[in-house]
Design an enzyme around this catalytic site. Structure first.
Site, PDB file in Angstrom:
ATOM      1  N   CYS A 148       1.001  -1.325  -0.132  1.00 51.73           N
ATOM      2  CA  CYS A 148      -0.022   0.191   0.077  1.00 51.73           C
ATOM      3  C   CYS A 148       0.926   1.077   0.115  1.00 51.73           C
ATOM      4  CB  CYS A 148      -1.237   0.241   1.254  1.00 51.73           C
ATOM      5  SG  CYS A 148      -0.213  -0.223   2.915  1.00 51.73           S
ATOM      6  N   ALA A 149       0.732   2.231   0.859  1.00 51.71           N
ATOM      7  CA  ALA A 149       1.539   3.467   0.842  1.00 51.71           C
ATOM      8  C   ALA A 149       2.779   3.139   1.740  1.00 51.71           C
ATOM      9  CB  ALA A 149       0.624   4.718   1.296  1.00 51.71           C
TER      10      ALA A 149
END
Length: 259
Positions: A148-149
């Protein structure tokens, strides 16, 4: 547990193998097939060389369009793996950044993170890409990366669910989740996060940033408890929402567990 799970990278945070754990009934999750990380937008050539050697067949990007546009991942030259993502948003902001928006101190940030984890099963976009994550791994085409981030919140939930499906003990799954706090270059990442959050939100102190940028057992337990409260069990959520039926569970074990 394998001794060193982290891959040596300069600008890809929290990059590690999440296999190697013992499973109920005997055997271990295979190593060299399952990888997790933060985004690869800032990856240098050495980092891309490391990624290339993994021969990734699937990259499951749990971020939404706005995050992907802001931090577009770099891929190695000749990369031929399939990148899976949701055609929309999986979060208004990455959970750690969303927590920062309404937080003024470490205590309120901690509560915000717990609340956000508890709400992860409600995210329609996230459920969509998690569904495709399990379906891709069940195909057994080779190694995969889920990210994800920051590689800790949405990725943490995804990995915890897979570990559960494969029969990894919850304590071992939690230990894997908490490894984010011991990632190489973690202090550098926190310092960078403090700078970014200070610029955006103003007046945020180091203790608050550490709560937001790190992981805590209470965060993941909030997601686990939410599944039990809402669906009766994680297994019910996996089957009813993510489409992981008995056949897919068997396929995942066949592909990812060494007897």
């Amino acid at each position: 547990m394998i001794r060193n799970r982290f891959l040596t990278t300069t600008a890809i945070h929290n990059f590690r193998d999440y296999g190697g754990y013992s499973v109920a009934g005997g055997g271990k999750v295979k190593t060299g097939l399952l990888f997790r990380s933060g985004h690869h937008a800032d990856a240098g050539e050495d980092d891309l060389s490391t990624v290339s050697k993994l021969d990734l067949q699937h990259v499951i990007d749990l971020r939404g369009h706005s995050e992907r546009a802001q931090k577009t991942c770099r891929r190695p030259e000749g990369f031929s793996g399939k990148v899976l993502f949701f055609d929309g948003e999986t979060a208004g902001l990455a959970p750690h950044l969303q927590a920062a928006e309404g937080s003024v101190d470490a205590k309120s940030a901690y509560k915000a993170m717990v609340d956000l984890y508890g709400a992860l099963p409600d995210r329609v976009g996230l459920n969509d890409i998690l569904r495709r994550y399990f379906a891709a791994l069940a195909q057994g085409k080779g190694s995969s990366l889920v990210h994800c981030a920051a590689g800790k919140d949405r990725t943490g939930m995804a990995v915890d669910l897979l570990h559960h499906l494969l029969g990894v003990h919850p304590d071992d799954a939690m230990a894997d989740y908490l490894l984010t706090n011991d990632a190489p270059n973690n202090e550098e990442r926190i310092a960078h996060g403090m700078e970014l959050m200070g610029d955006k939100y103003g007046g945020i102190d180091e203790a608050t940033v550490r709560v937001i940028m790190g992981v805590d057992a209470a965060y993941l337990n909030a997601a686990r408890n939410s599944l039990t409260d809402r669906f009766g069990s994680a297994d019910a959520y996996l089957e009813q929402v993510l489409g992981v039926d008995a056949a897919m569970r068997d396929a995942l074990k066949a592909q990812l567990v060494d007897a």
